[in-house]
Design a protein around this motif. Structure first.
Motif, PDB file in Angstrom:
ATOM      1  N   LEU A   1       0.831  -1.203   0.000  1.00 39.38           N
ATOM      2  CA  LEU A   1       0.000   0.000   0.000  1.00 39.38           C
ATOM      3  C   LEU A   1       0.864   1.250   0.000  1.00 39.38           C
ATOM      4  N   GLU A   2       0.426   2.245  -0.731  1.00 40.79           N
ATOM      5  CA  GLU A   2       1.046   3.567  -0.689  1.00 40.79           C
ATOM      6  C   GLU A   2      -0.061   4.583  -0.452  1.00 40.79           C
ATOM      7  N   LEU A   3      -0.475   4.688   0.811  1.00 41.31           N
ATOM      8  CA  LEU A   3      -1.565   5.558   1.215  1.00 41.31           C
ATOM      9  C   LEU A   3      -1.102   6.432   2.370  1.00 41.31           C
ATOM     10  N   PRO A   4      -1.584   7.653   2.450  1.00 44.04           N
ATOM     11  CA  PRO A   4      -1.177   8.514   3.570  1.00 44.04           C
ATOM     12  C   PRO A   4      -1.804   8.061   4.876  1.00 44.04           C
ATOM     13  N   ALA A   5      -1.062   8.263   5.963  1.00 42.65           N
ATOM     14  CA  ALA A   5      -1.612   8.028   7.294  1.00 42.65           C
ATOM     15  C   ALA A   5      -2.414   9.253   7.719  1.00 42.65           C
ATOM     16  N   GLU A   6      -3.218   9.086   8.747  1.00 43.50           N
ATOM     17  CA  GLU A   6      -3.964  10.219   9.273  1.00 43.50           C
ATOM     18  C   GLU A   6      -3.000  11.304   9.771  1.00 43.50           C
ATOM     19  N   LYS A   7      -3.307  12.531   9.448  1.00 46.19           N
ATOM     20  CA  LYS A   7      -2.474  13.667   9.853  1.00 46.19           C
ATOM     21  C   LYS A   7      -3.120  14.394  11.028  1.00 46.19           C
ATOM     22  N   ILE A   8      -2.285  14.875  11.951  1.00 45.75           N
ATOM     23  CA  ILE A   8      -2.800  15.637  13.087  1.00 45.75           C
ATOM     24  C   ILE A   8      -2.051  16.957  13.208  1.00 45.75           C
ATOM     25  N   ASN A   9      -2.714  17.948  13.780  1.00 43.27           N
ATOM     26  CA  ASN A   9      -2.097  19.218  14.116  1.00 43.27           C
ATOM     27  C   ASN A   9      -2.114  19.376  15.622  1.00 43.27           C
ATOM     28  N   ALA A  10      -0.971  19.737  16.202  1.00 41.42           N
ATOM     29  CA  ALA A  10      -0.870  19.865  17.655  1.00 41.42           C
ATOM     30  C   ALA A  10       0.028  21.046  18.006  1.00 41.42           C
ATOM     31  N   PRO A  11      -0.360  21.846  19.004  1.00 39.33           N
ATOM     32  CA  PRO A  11       0.503  22.945  19.440  1.00 39.33           C
ATOM     33  C   PRO A  11       1.882  22.422  19.845  1.00 39.33           C
ATOM     34  N   GLY A  12       2.913  23.150  19.446  1.00 42.01           N
ATOM     35  CA  GLY A  12       4.276  22.764  19.799  1.00 42.01           C
ATOM     36  C   GLY A  12       4.943  21.850  18.792  1.00 42.01           C
ATOM     37  N   ALA A  13       4.210  21.443  17.768  1.00 41.76           N
ATOM     38  CA  ALA A  13       4.754  20.565  16.732  1.00 41.76           C
ATOM     39  C   ALA A  13       4.394  21.125  15.365  1.00 41.76           C
TER      40      ALA A  13
ATOM     41  N   PRO B   1      -7.507   6.747  13.697  1.00 42.85           N
ATOM     42  CA  PRO B   1      -8.706   6.754  14.543  1.00 42.85           C
ATOM     43  C   PRO B   1      -9.892   7.485  13.925  1.00 42.85           C
ATOM     44  N   THR B   2      -9.640   8.519  13.127  1.00 45.28           N
ATOM     45  CA  THR B   2     -10.765   9.213  12.497  1.00 45.28           C
ATOM     46  C   THR B   2     -11.458   8.299  11.498  1.00 45.28           C
ATOM     47  N   GLU B   3     -10.670   7.586  10.673  1.00 45.81           N
ATOM     48  CA  GLU B   3     -11.281   6.624   9.748  1.00 45.81           C
ATOM     49  C   GLU B   3     -12.074   5.572  10.512  1.00 45.81           C
ATOM     50  N   LEU B   4     -11.529   5.092  11.625  1.00 44.07           N
ATOM     51  CA  LEU B   4     -12.230   4.093  12.434  1.00 44.07           C
ATOM     52  C   LEU B   4     -13.576   4.628  12.904  1.00 44.07           C
ATOM     53  N   MET B   5     -13.580   5.867  13.414  1.00 41.83           N
ATOM     54  CA  MET B   5     -14.820   6.440  13.929  1.00 41.83           C
ATOM     55  C   MET B   5     -15.819   6.696  12.799  1.00 41.83           C
ATOM     56  N   VAL B   6     -15.329   7.139  11.649  1.00 44.71           N
ATOM     57  CA  VAL B   6     -16.217   7.391  10.511  1.00 44.71           C
ATOM     58  C   VAL B   6     -16.811   6.078  10.008  1.00 44.71           C
TER      59      VAL B   6
ATOM     60  N   LYS C   1      -4.952  -0.786  25.884  1.00 42.75           N
ATOM     61  CA  LYS C   1      -3.652  -0.497  26.487  1.00 42.75           C
ATOM     62  C   LYS C   1      -2.552  -1.289  25.789  1.00 42.75           C
ATOM     63  N   PHE C   2      -2.636  -2.627  25.825  1.00 43.65           N
ATOM     64  CA  PHE C   2      -1.625  -3.448  25.156  1.00 43.65           C
ATOM     65  C   PHE C   2      -1.852  -3.356  23.647  1.00 43.65           C
ATOM     66  N   GLY C   3      -0.873  -2.796  22.954  1.00 36.80           N
ATOM     67  CA  GLY C   3      -1.001  -2.565  21.524  1.00 36.80           C
ATOM     68  C   GLY C   3      -1.364  -1.141  21.181  1.00 36.80           C
ATOM     69  N   SER C   4      -1.972  -0.433  22.117  1.00 39.24           N
ATOM     70  CA  SER C   4      -2.373   0.970  21.956  1.00 39.24           C
ATOM     71  C   SER C   4      -3.382   1.190  20.837  1.00 39.24           C
ATOM     72  N   ASN C   5      -3.885   0.127  20.220  1.00 41.33           N
ATOM     73  CA  ASN C   5      -4.764   0.314  19.077  1.00 41.33           C
ATOM     74  C   ASN C   5      -6.162   0.755  19.486  1.00 41.33           C
ATOM     75  N   TRP C   6      -6.713   1.674  18.693  1.00 35.46           N
ATOM     76  CA  TRP C   6      -8.121   2.029  18.788  1.00 35.46           C
ATOM     77  C   TRP C   6      -8.943   0.828  18.322  1.00 35.46           C
ATOM     78  N   PHE C   7     -10.179   0.694  18.839  1.00 35.32           N
ATOM     79  CA  PHE C   7     -11.013  -0.454  18.473  1.00 35.32           C
ATOM     80  C   PHE C   7     -12.475  -0.065  18.405  1.00 35.32           C
ATOM     81  N   TRP C   8     -13.192  -0.817  17.611  1.00 34.66           N
ATOM     82  CA  TRP C   8     -14.661  -0.769  17.588  1.00 34.66           C
ATOM     83  C   TRP C   8     -15.118  -2.105  17.028  1.00 34.66           C
ATOM     84  N   TYR C   9     -15.834  -2.884  17.856  1.00 30.58           N
ATOM     85  CA  TYR C   9     -16.262  -4.238  17.513  1.00 30.58           C
ATOM     86  C   TYR C   9     -17.749  -4.260  17.156  1.00 30.58           C
ATOM     87  N   PHE C  10     -18.100  -5.172  16.246  1.00 31.46           N
ATOM     88  CA  PHE C  10     -19.487  -5.321  15.811  1.00 31.46           C
ATOM     89  C   PHE C  10     -19.882  -6.796  15.775  1.00 31.46           C
TER      90      PHE C  10
END
Length: 313
Positions: A122-134, A225-230, A250-259
């Motif tokens: 895959l050659e797809l962009p990851a989600e981008k974030i904007n944060a103060p200080g970065a 996470p935005t794609e996951l929520m959408v 916690k373990f893995g740090s991954n966001w989740f949503w199960y169905f």
């Protein structure tokens, strides 16, 4: 053995139409699907294959209610398939197919297949974030979310299996196939990754009685996470039932949503999983909500000031 992870999961189902509709609504693309079933794939080519449970070409079912019939693992090249065949052929039947793939079973009778991976790079962009200080990742006038934004499963991430003996299951995948333990939830089981994959896990075990043996859930990576929520919100709006989430493990740090699903297992959108190498030292924690999730949200209908859903009573 350069095993990358699951290419496909194969199911023998009761209702091909309902399962096809579910998988398509989940965001997987039908490929060669007809009235006998077929492949539903993520953007990288990994995915889920369904057939009717009576299809004679399916591997034999487990003696439980699970609809999972086979796990198809991808490896880097043909030499890896040969190495796997040589290792597992020491104590079990390994069937070599004309296309170079091999079929066998693990120590609990789960049907396995190994092939040179079908994953597309895959050659797809990851989600981008904007944060103060970065530095801003999204420049001026570049939106972070919008109606109609793409939110499609990118890759088959992991499976979670119910097994009656954690030690036997772990020994097979680690000692025979070279998987590595990343973390352990005591009272449940270990998170495992194959050596050719740096994701926190592609496989997890939960100890259960023999009659529950099967698959608890499977997951697909999203772009963030935005794609996951959408995707999850769209799935709920389409009429499918949320089982757990959204939240973040916690373990893995991954966001989740199960169905819930008509395939007899849960389907998960996940995003932003940790990466690990051989320097990582596995952690342990007691199995339970405090170890499982950093936080848990509950989906509800849209709300706006001055109106919207009433609070739960």
């Amino acid at each position: 053995m350069n095993i990358i992870g699951p290419d496909y999961l194969v199911f023998g189902v009761d209702d091909l139409v309902a399962c096809s509709e579910f998988l398509t609504a989940f965001g997987l693309t039908p490929v060669g699907v007809d009235d006998k079933g077929g492949l539903f794939e993520a953007l990288d080519g990994t995915g889920v294959i369904i057939r009717h449970k009576s299809d004679p070409d399916l591997p034999a079912p487990l003696p439980t209610a699970t609809m999972l019939r086979q796990q198809v693992y991808g490896a880097r090249d043909a030499s890896d398939i040969e190495a796997i065949a040589a290792e597992l052929g020491k104590d079990r039947k390994v069937h070599k197919l004309a296309d170079g793939t091999i079929e066998t079973t693990d120590d609990f009778g789960f049907a396995l297949k190994f092939q040179v991976t079908k994953r597309r790079e895959l050659e797809l962009p990851a989600e981008k974030i904007n944060a103060p200080g970065a530095p801003a990742q999204r420049g001026p006038n570049e939106l972070g979310v919008w109606d109609g934004m793409p939110a499609m499963p990118r890759m088959l991430s992991h499976t979670v299996l119910f097994v009656p003996d954690i030690e036997i299951a772990t020994s097979f995948y680690c000692q025979r196939l070279g998987f590595v333990i990343t973390d352990v939830l005591k009272g449940a089981g270990p998170f495992l990754r194959p050596k050719a994959n740096d994701d926190h896990h592609t496989l997890f075990f939960i100890r259960t009685p023999e009659y529950m043996k099967g698959i608890e859930h499977l997951a697909f990576h999203m772009g963030g996470p935005t794609e996951l929520m959408v995707a999850g919100s769209r799935f709920v709006k389409a009429g499918y039932e949320s089982f757990w989430g959204p939240g973040r493990h916690k373990f893995g740090s991954n966001w989740f949503w199960y169905f819930n699903s008509p395939l007899g297992t849960h389907f998960e959108y996940d995003a932003d999983m940790d990466k690990h190498d051989d320097e990582w030292v596995a952690r342990e924690a007691p199995f339970g909500p405090e170890a499982s999730q950093m936080f848990l949200l509950q989906h509800r209908e849209k709300w706006a000031p001055g109106g919207g859903p009433k609070p739960d009573q």
